[in-house]
Design an enzyme around this catalytic site. Structure first.
Site, PDB file in Angstrom:
ATOM      1  NE  ARG A  15     -21.052 -30.185  38.378  1.00  0.00           N
ATOM      2  CZ  ARG A  15     -20.017 -30.974  38.590  1.00  0.00           C
ATOM      3  NH1 ARG A  15     -19.975 -31.718  39.675  1.00  0.00           N
ATOM      4  NH2 ARG A  15     -19.016 -31.033  37.732  1.00  0.00           N
ATOM      5  N   GLY A  16     -24.629 -26.316  38.098  1.00  0.00           N
ATOM      6  CA  GLY A  16     -24.031 -25.334  37.188  1.00  0.00           C
ATOM      7  C   GLY A  16     -25.025 -24.752  36.200  1.00  0.00           C
ATOM      8  CG  ASP A  36     -25.926 -34.698  36.117  1.00  0.00           C
ATOM      9  OD1 ASP A  36     -25.814 -33.506  35.766  1.00  0.00           O
ATOM     10  OD2 ASP A  36     -24.960 -35.363  36.563  1.00  0.00           O
ATOM     11  CG  ASN A  92     -25.542 -28.144  30.301  1.00  0.00           C
ATOM     12  OD1 ASN A  92     -24.990 -27.066  30.088  1.00  0.00           O
ATOM     13  ND2 ASN A  92     -25.522 -28.726  31.503  1.00  0.00           N
ATOM     14  CE1 TYR A 158     -15.166 -28.201  28.210  1.00  0.00           C
ATOM     15  CE2 TYR A 158     -14.164 -26.123  27.537  1.00  0.00           C
ATOM     16  CZ  TYR A 158     -15.240 -26.830  28.039  1.00  0.00           C
ATOM     17  OH  TYR A 158     -16.406 -26.169  28.364  1.00  0.00           O
ATOM     18  N   PRO A 188     -20.871 -20.102  25.567  1.00  0.00           N
ATOM     19  CG  PRO A 188     -21.863 -21.105  27.420  1.00  0.00           C
ATOM     20  CD  PRO A 188     -21.291 -21.416  26.070  1.00  0.00           C
ATOM     21  N   GLY A 189     -18.982 -17.672  27.481  1.00  0.00           N
ATOM     22  CA  GLY A 189     -17.676 -17.369  28.062  1.00  0.00           C
ATOM     23  C   GLY A 189     -17.630 -17.970  29.457  1.00  0.00           C
ATOM     24  CB  VAL A 190     -15.457 -17.298  32.352  1.00  0.00           C
ATOM     25  CG1 VAL A 190     -15.459 -17.637  33.832  1.00  0.00           C
ATOM     26  CG2 VAL A 190     -14.158 -17.721  31.697  1.00  0.00           C
TER      27      VAL A 190
HETATM   28  N1  NAD Z   1     -18.620 -22.925  33.239  1.00  0.00           N
HETATM   29  C1  NAD Z   1     -18.103 -22.317  32.176  1.00  0.00           C
HETATM   30  O1  NAD Z   1     -17.320 -21.346  32.304  1.00  0.00           O
HETATM   31  C2  NAD Z   1     -18.478 -22.777  30.784  1.00  0.00           C
HETATM   32  C3  NAD Z   1     -18.070 -21.992  29.697  1.00  0.00           C
HETATM   33  C4  NAD Z   1     -18.413 -22.384  28.413  1.00  0.00           C
HETATM   34  C5  NAD Z   1     -19.144 -23.556  28.211  1.00  0.00           C
HETATM   35  N2  NAD Z   1     -19.505 -24.305  29.267  1.00  0.00           N
HETATM   36  C6  NAD Z   1     -20.279 -25.520  28.974  1.00  0.00           C
HETATM   37  O2  NAD Z   1     -21.527 -25.442  29.642  1.00  0.00           O
HETATM   38  C7  NAD Z   1     -21.951 -26.767  30.001  1.00  0.00           C
HETATM   39  C8  NAD Z   1     -22.214 -26.837  31.497  1.00  0.00           C
HETATM   40  O3  NAD Z   1     -21.016 -26.483  32.177  1.00  0.00           O
HETATM   41  P1  NAD Z   1     -20.932 -26.290  33.745  1.00  0.00           P
HETATM   42  O4  NAD Z   1     -19.863 -25.297  33.975  1.00  0.00           O
HETATM   43  O5  NAD Z   1     -22.290 -26.080  34.302  1.00  0.00           O
HETATM   44  O6  NAD Z   1     -20.339 -27.741  34.139  1.00  0.00           O
HETATM   45  P2  NAD Z   1     -20.455 -28.598  35.484  1.00  0.00           P
HETATM   46  O7  NAD Z   1     -19.247 -29.457  35.541  1.00  0.00           O
HETATM   47  O8  NAD Z   1     -20.727 -27.709  36.631  1.00  0.00           O
HETATM   48  O9  NAD Z   1     -21.751 -29.503  35.202  1.00  0.00           O
HETATM   49  C9  NAD Z   1     -21.691 -30.513  34.220  1.00  0.00           C
HETATM   50  C10 NAD Z   1     -22.729 -31.571  34.562  1.00  0.00           C
HETATM   51  O10 NAD Z   1     -22.616 -32.626  33.577  1.00  0.00           O
HETATM   52  C11 NAD Z   1     -22.775 -33.874  34.255  1.00  0.00           C
HETATM   53  N3  NAD Z   1     -22.164 -34.951  33.456  1.00  0.00           N
HETATM   54  C12 NAD Z   1     -20.831 -35.209  33.281  1.00  0.00           C
HETATM   55  N4  NAD Z   1     -20.673 -36.299  32.546  1.00  0.00           N
HETATM   56  C13 NAD Z   1     -21.906 -36.760  32.226  1.00  0.00           C
HETATM   57  C14 NAD Z   1     -22.367 -37.871  31.470  1.00  0.00           C
HETATM   58  N5  NAD Z   1     -21.531 -38.768  30.913  1.00  0.00           N
HETATM   59  N6  NAD Z   1     -23.711 -38.031  31.319  1.00  0.00           N
HETATM   60  C15 NAD Z   1     -24.580 -37.162  31.923  1.00  0.00           C
HETATM   61  N7  NAD Z   1     -24.185 -36.110  32.659  1.00  0.00           N
HETATM   62  C16 NAD Z   1     -22.861 -35.901  32.808  1.00  0.00           C
HETATM   63  C17 NAD Z   1     -22.073 -33.652  35.598  1.00  0.00           C
HETATM   64  O11 NAD Z   1     -22.464 -34.613  36.575  1.00  0.00           O
HETATM   65  C18 NAD Z   1     -22.515 -32.223  35.931  1.00  0.00           C
HETATM   66  O12 NAD Z   1     -23.714 -32.207  36.680  1.00  0.00           O
HETATM   67  C19 NAD Z   1     -20.851 -27.707  29.530  1.00  0.00           C
HETATM   68  O13 NAD Z   1     -21.177 -28.195  28.249  1.00  0.00           O
HETATM   69  C20 NAD Z   1     -19.630 -26.808  29.457  1.00  0.00           C
HETATM   70  O14 NAD Z   1     -18.661 -27.294  28.565  1.00  0.00           O
HETATM   71  C21 NAD Z   1     -19.195 -23.963  30.563  1.00  0.00           C
END
Ligand code: NAD
Length: 210
Positions: A15-16, A36, A92, A158, A188-190
């Site tokens: 996802r995401g 995942d 990721n 975090y 990344p940012g938000v």
């Molecule tokens: N969304 C933001 O604003 C943002 C900003 C900066 C950085 N990030 C980083 O980008 C990456 C993705 O973020 P996102 O927003 O898509 O997050 P998200 O929560 O939407 O997706 C994270 C995914 O990681 C999986 N996951 C969690 N624990 C796990 C494990 N132990 N083993 C395998 N998979 C696991 C979850 O099931 C999920 O599918 C992350 O590293 C996050 O820290 C996100």
């Protein structure tokens, strides 16, 4: 089509941001492994990618817990059997909790460092993803965050886990280049994803969620 004949594993790919990377890599010709911890989300992600027209034989979903070495080994084995090896690893997967500093629990601290930092580091350092480091030309991309570049009152752990990701990316890059493996990070940012949506509706919590 920059990624023809390349196999990319994306942890947290269901996802995401991970799913968006999967989609883009497929568009660039790669074979993609959605790895995942959430089995239902994997199945949904694979179905989504197929609906978008990506060929069945180029997409693989694998259950993976980045905190568990035996789970990592099993995933690498399955991917190697199906696609012959791994060329690109996107570290990721991450989890996120909110709590004021004085309310952070040890459980929450350990979980965030286990997934975000340790789960990211031992994967490439174990060499398993790249045949013990012999597969030259491999790429590792670690997902850091702008949160790793500064402190935040409600997401201290975090932020710290992502600061460590930035540092470990730099060290890994300097060390693994001798094996022909290139390591980069993205901060990344938000981005509007389930993780971000959780943060916007969160009052401080101490429970860890995926
Ligand atoms: N969304 C933001 O604003 C943002 C900003 C900066 C950085 N990030 C980083 O980008 C990456 C993705 O973020 P996102 O927003 O898509 O997050 P998200 O929560 O939407 O997706 C994270 C995914 O990681 C999986 N996951 C969690 N624990 C796990 C494990 N132990 N083993 C395998 N998979 C696991 C979850 O099931 C999920 O599918 C992350 O590293 C996050 O820290 C996100």
């Amino acid at each position: 089509m920059k990624l023809i004949d390349k196999t990319a594993v994306i942890t947290g790919g269901a996802r995401g941001i991970g799913l968006a990377i999967a989609q883009r890599y497929l568009s660039e010709g790669a074979r993609v492994v959605v790895a995942d911890i959430d089995r239902a989300a994997i199945d949904e992600a694979v179905a989504t990618l197929q609906k978008l027209g990506h060929a069945d034989e180029k997409v693989m979903g694998v259950a993976l817990n980045v905190c568990d070495q035996s789970s990592i080994d099993a995933m690498v084995e399955a991917v190697t059997q199906r696609f012959g090896g791994i060329d690109v690893l996107v570290n990721n997967a991450a989890v996120f909790d909110m709590a004021p500093v004085l309310e952070v629990t040890e459980e929450s601290f350990d979980k965030q460092f286990a997934v975000n930092t340790k789960g990211m580091f031992f994967y490439p350092a174990g060499g398993c993803a790249f045949d013990g480091g012999t597969r030259a030309g491999g790429k590792i991309i670690n997902m850091a965050s702008q949160a790793g570049r500064r402190g935040e009152a409600l997401v201290s752990v975090y932020c710290a886990s992502k600061a460590a990701v930035i540092s470990l990316t730099q060290s890994s890059g300097l060390d693994l280049i001798k094996h022909g493996i290139n390591v980069n990070g993205i901060a990344p940012g938000v981005v509007d994803t389930p993780m971000w949506r959780k943060s916007t509706r969160c009052l401080p919590v101490t429970k860890t969620a995926h």
